[in-house]
Write a protein that holds these residues in place. Sequence first.
Motif: not given
Length: 103
Positions: A51, A25, A27
């Motif tokens: 994200s 991920a 972010n």
Amino acid sequence: MREIRTFELEHSEPASAWRAAQPLAVNVLAGELWLTVEGDAEDYWLAAGESFELKRGAVAWLSGGRDGVRLSLTVTGGVGDTVKVERRRAPRWTWMPRWLLTA
């Protein structure tokens, strides 16, 4: 425990090509991030609080917006995994931190 790594990219830095060795991920913590993924016709502009999920093996190009960007990478696969980003052949002007490179 999960490992989270934080990065900062300045607006003046060239785009960086990163290959996700495992699901990640991305972010955005502050600023804006330009992101494009090989094989995807879209470009993405992410703002603070947003994200983007990268699948294992995805090659993503990242660059900071006008005021730069602060971002984190988090493994989304499973507990105990660590963040690994593999080197991708890219144009000479592409930058990647040496400690992120794998053999």
